[in-house]
Design a protein around this motif. Structure first.
Motif, PDB file in Angstrom:
ATOM      1  N   ALA A 168      40.114 -28.524   8.103  1.00  0.00           N
ATOM      2  CA  ALA A 168      41.082 -29.027   7.119  1.00  0.00           C
ATOM      3  C   ALA A 168      42.510 -28.874   7.658  1.00  0.00           C
ATOM      4  O   ALA A 168      43.345 -29.771   7.493  1.00  0.00           O
ATOM      5  N   CYS A 169      42.779 -27.748   8.303  1.00  0.00           N
ATOM      6  CA  CYS A 169      44.107 -27.542   8.924  1.00  0.00           C
ATOM      7  C   CYS A 169      44.355 -28.627   9.972  1.00  0.00           C
ATOM      8  O   CYS A 169      45.439 -29.227  10.019  1.00  0.00           O
ATOM      9  N   ASP A 170      43.364 -28.866  10.817  1.00  0.00           N
ATOM     10  CA  ASP A 170      43.542 -29.851  11.888  1.00  0.00           C
ATOM     11  C   ASP A 170      43.797 -31.245  11.311  1.00  0.00           C
ATOM     12  O   ASP A 170      44.640 -31.995  11.830  1.00  0.00           O
ATOM     13  N   ALA A 171      43.081 -31.586  10.253  1.00  0.00           N
ATOM     14  CA  ALA A 171      43.279 -32.907   9.638  1.00  0.00           C
ATOM     15  C   ALA A 171      44.717 -33.035   9.128  1.00  0.00           C
ATOM     16  O   ALA A 171      45.365 -34.077   9.290  1.00  0.00           O
ATOM     17  N   GLU A 172      45.234 -31.954   8.529  1.00  0.00           N
ATOM     18  CA  GLU A 172      46.631 -31.982   8.038  1.00  0.00           C
ATOM     19  C   GLU A 172      47.602 -32.092   9.191  1.00  0.00           C
ATOM     20  O   GLU A 172      48.595 -32.820   9.131  1.00  0.00           O
ATOM     21  N   ILE A 173      47.335 -31.323  10.262  1.00  0.00           N
ATOM     22  CA  ILE A 173      48.233 -31.368  11.427  1.00  0.00           C
ATOM     23  C   ILE A 173      48.258 -32.775  12.012  1.00  0.00           C
ATOM     24  O   ILE A 173      49.333 -33.318  12.318  1.00  0.00           O
ATOM     25  N   ILE A 174      47.092 -33.390  12.150  1.00  0.00           N
ATOM     26  CA  ILE A 174      47.023 -34.751  12.709  1.00  0.00           C
ATOM     27  C   ILE A 174      47.804 -35.723  11.819  1.00  0.00           C
ATOM     28  O   ILE A 174      48.582 -36.557  12.313  1.00  0.00           O
ATOM     29  N   GLU A 175      47.635 -35.591  10.518  1.00  0.00           N
ATOM     30  CA  GLU A 175      48.357 -36.481   9.595  1.00  0.00           C
ATOM     31  C   GLU A 175      49.867 -36.271   9.735  1.00  0.00           C
ATOM     32  O   GLU A 175      50.645 -37.231   9.761  1.00  0.00           O
ATOM     33  N   LEU A 176      50.289 -35.019   9.841  1.00  0.00           N
ATOM     34  CA  LEU A 176      51.721 -34.718   9.982  1.00  0.00           C
ATOM     35  C   LEU A 176      52.274 -35.246  11.303  1.00  0.00           C
ATOM     36  O   LEU A 176      53.386 -35.783  11.354  1.00  0.00           O
ATOM     37  N   VAL A 177      51.484 -35.108  12.374  1.00  0.00           N
ATOM     38  CA  VAL A 177      51.944 -35.612  13.676  1.00  0.00           C
ATOM     39  C   VAL A 177      52.107 -37.128  13.609  1.00  0.00           C
ATOM     40  O   VAL A 177      53.098 -37.686  14.105  1.00  0.00           O
ATOM     41  N   GLN A 178      51.150 -37.803  12.965  1.00  0.00           N
ATOM     42  CA  GLN A 178      51.250 -39.265  12.834  1.00  0.00           C
ATOM     43  C   GLN A 178      52.472 -39.647  11.996  1.00  0.00           C
ATOM     44  O   GLN A 178      53.187 -40.593  12.314  1.00  0.00           O
ATOM     45  N   ARG A 179      52.706 -38.887  10.919  1.00  0.00           N
ATOM     46  CA  ARG A 179      53.872 -39.184  10.065  1.00  0.00           C
ATOM     47  C   ARG A 179      55.162 -38.945  10.844  1.00  0.00           C
ATOM     48  O   ARG A 179      56.110 -39.734  10.793  1.00  0.00           O
ATOM     49  N   ARG A 180      55.180 -37.841  11.597  1.00  0.00           N
ATOM     50  CA  ARG A 180      56.380 -37.526  12.387  1.00  0.00           C
ATOM     51  C   ARG A 180      56.667 -38.631  13.394  1.00  0.00           C
ATOM     52  O   ARG A 180      57.815 -39.031  13.582  1.00  0.00           O
ATOM     53  N   LEU A 181      55.601 -39.118  14.034  1.00  0.00           N
ATOM     54  CA  LEU A 181      55.755 -40.170  15.040  1.00  0.00           C
ATOM     55  C   LEU A 181      56.345 -41.435  14.416  1.00  0.00           C
ATOM     56  O   LEU A 181      57.247 -42.069  14.990  1.00  0.00           O
ATOM     57  N   ALA A 182      55.834 -41.809  13.255  1.00  0.00           N
ATOM     58  CA  ALA A 182      56.338 -43.016  12.585  1.00  0.00           C
ATOM     59  C   ALA A 182      57.821 -42.863  12.234  1.00  0.00           C
ATOM     60  O   ALA A 182      58.623 -43.788  12.421  1.00  0.00           O
ATOM     61  N   ILE A 183      58.202 -41.666  11.753  1.00  0.00           N
ATOM     62  CA  ILE A 183      59.607 -41.421  11.402  1.00  0.00           C
ATOM     63  C   ILE A 183      60.483 -41.478  12.645  1.00  0.00           C
ATOM     64  O   ILE A 183      61.558 -42.100  12.651  1.00  0.00           O
ATOM     65  N   SER A 184      59.992 -40.846  13.705  1.00  0.00           N
ATOM     66  CA  SER A 184      60.759 -40.813  14.948  1.00  0.00           C
ATOM     67  C   SER A 184      60.979 -42.230  15.479  1.00  0.00           C
ATOM     68  O   SER A 184      62.093 -42.577  15.919  1.00  0.00           O
ATOM     69  N   HIS A 185      59.923 -43.064  15.418  1.00  0.00           N
ATOM     70  CA  HIS A 185      60.063 -44.448  15.877  1.00  0.00           C
ATOM     71  C   HIS A 185      61.059 -45.223  15.025  1.00  0.00           C
ATOM     72  O   HIS A 185      61.842 -46.031  15.537  1.00  0.00           O
ATOM     73  N   GLU A 186      61.034 -44.973  13.733  1.00  0.00           N
ATOM     74  CA  GLU A 186      61.968 -45.686  12.853  1.00  0.00           C
ATOM     75  C   GLU A 186      63.412 -45.309  13.193  1.00  0.00           C
ATOM     76  O   GLU A 186      64.301 -46.168  13.261  1.00  0.00           O
ATOM     77  N   ILE A 187      63.648 -44.021  13.432  1.00  0.00           N
ATOM     78  CA  ILE A 187      65.004 -43.586  13.813  1.00  0.00           C
ATOM     79  C   ILE A 187      65.410 -44.241  15.133  1.00  0.00           C
ATOM     80  O   ILE A 187      66.533 -44.750  15.281  1.00  0.00           O
ATOM     81  N   GLY A 188      64.464 -44.250  16.095  1.00  0.00           N
ATOM     82  CA  GLY A 188      64.762 -44.861  17.396  1.00  0.00           C
ATOM     83  C   GLY A 188      65.125 -46.330  17.254  1.00  0.00           C
ATOM     84  O   GLY A 188      66.073 -46.819  17.895  1.00  0.00           O
ATOM     85  N   SER A 189      64.384 -47.054  16.406  1.00  0.00           N
ATOM     86  CA  SER A 189      64.665 -48.478  16.191  1.00  0.00           C
ATOM     87  C   SER A 189      66.034 -48.678  15.554  1.00  0.00           C
ATOM     88  O   SER A 189      66.793 -49.574  15.941  1.00  0.00           O
ATOM     89  N   LEU A 190      66.345 -47.843  14.569  1.00  0.00           N
ATOM     90  CA  LEU A 190      67.646 -47.958  13.894  1.00  0.00           C
ATOM     91  C   LEU A 190      68.784 -47.716  14.881  1.00  0.00           C
ATOM     92  O   LEU A 190      69.782 -48.444  14.900  1.00  0.00           O
TER      93      LEU A 190
END
Ligand SMILES: C=C(O[C@@H]1C=C(C(=O)O)C=C[C@H]1O)C(=O)O
Length: 94
Positions: free
Chosen positions: A28-50
């Motif tokens: 369950a911890c790993d599933a949350e970590i994976i979800e957070l990493v994916q969310r972080r990546l999407a946010i980081s890409h959005e900032i980079g695009s902006l």
């Protein structure tokens, strides 16, 4: 302490059964970590695009130092290495 992480003395169960429960908790911890990493990546890409659309650089080294310091302060040298992996994942091909 939560029932899931109570000491073995407080949880009189068969060790193999307990290990199974704890592995379920780790999954369950790993599933949350994976979800957070994916969310972080999407946010980081959005900032980079902006930033790129505004004519700026794709990376901000000063900001990356802050991120690495946060991971290092919280988790030590391995934490800083983990932060570096997260930054690298967001960079993609430079
Ligand atoms: C997300 C940003 O852009 C890049 C990605 C970062 C990150 O993944 O944490 C940090 C700095 C930048 O190199 C940002 O500037 O905050």
């Amino acid at each position: 302490m939560s029932p899931l992480t109570a000491s073995p003395a407080a949880v009189p169960t068969d060790p193999a059964e307990r290990i199974g429960e704890l592995r379920t908790a780790i999954d369950a911890c790993d599933a949350e970590i994976i979800e957070l990493v994916q969310r972080r990546l999407a946010i980081s890409h959005e900032i980079g695009s902006l930033r790129a659309a505004a004519g700026g650089t794709r990376l901000s080294l000063a900001r990356e130092q802050q991120v690495l310091a946060r991971f290092g302060d919280a988790l030590g040298p391995d934490g800083a290495a983990l932060g570096m992996l997260l930054l690298r994942q967001g960079r993609g091909r430079l």
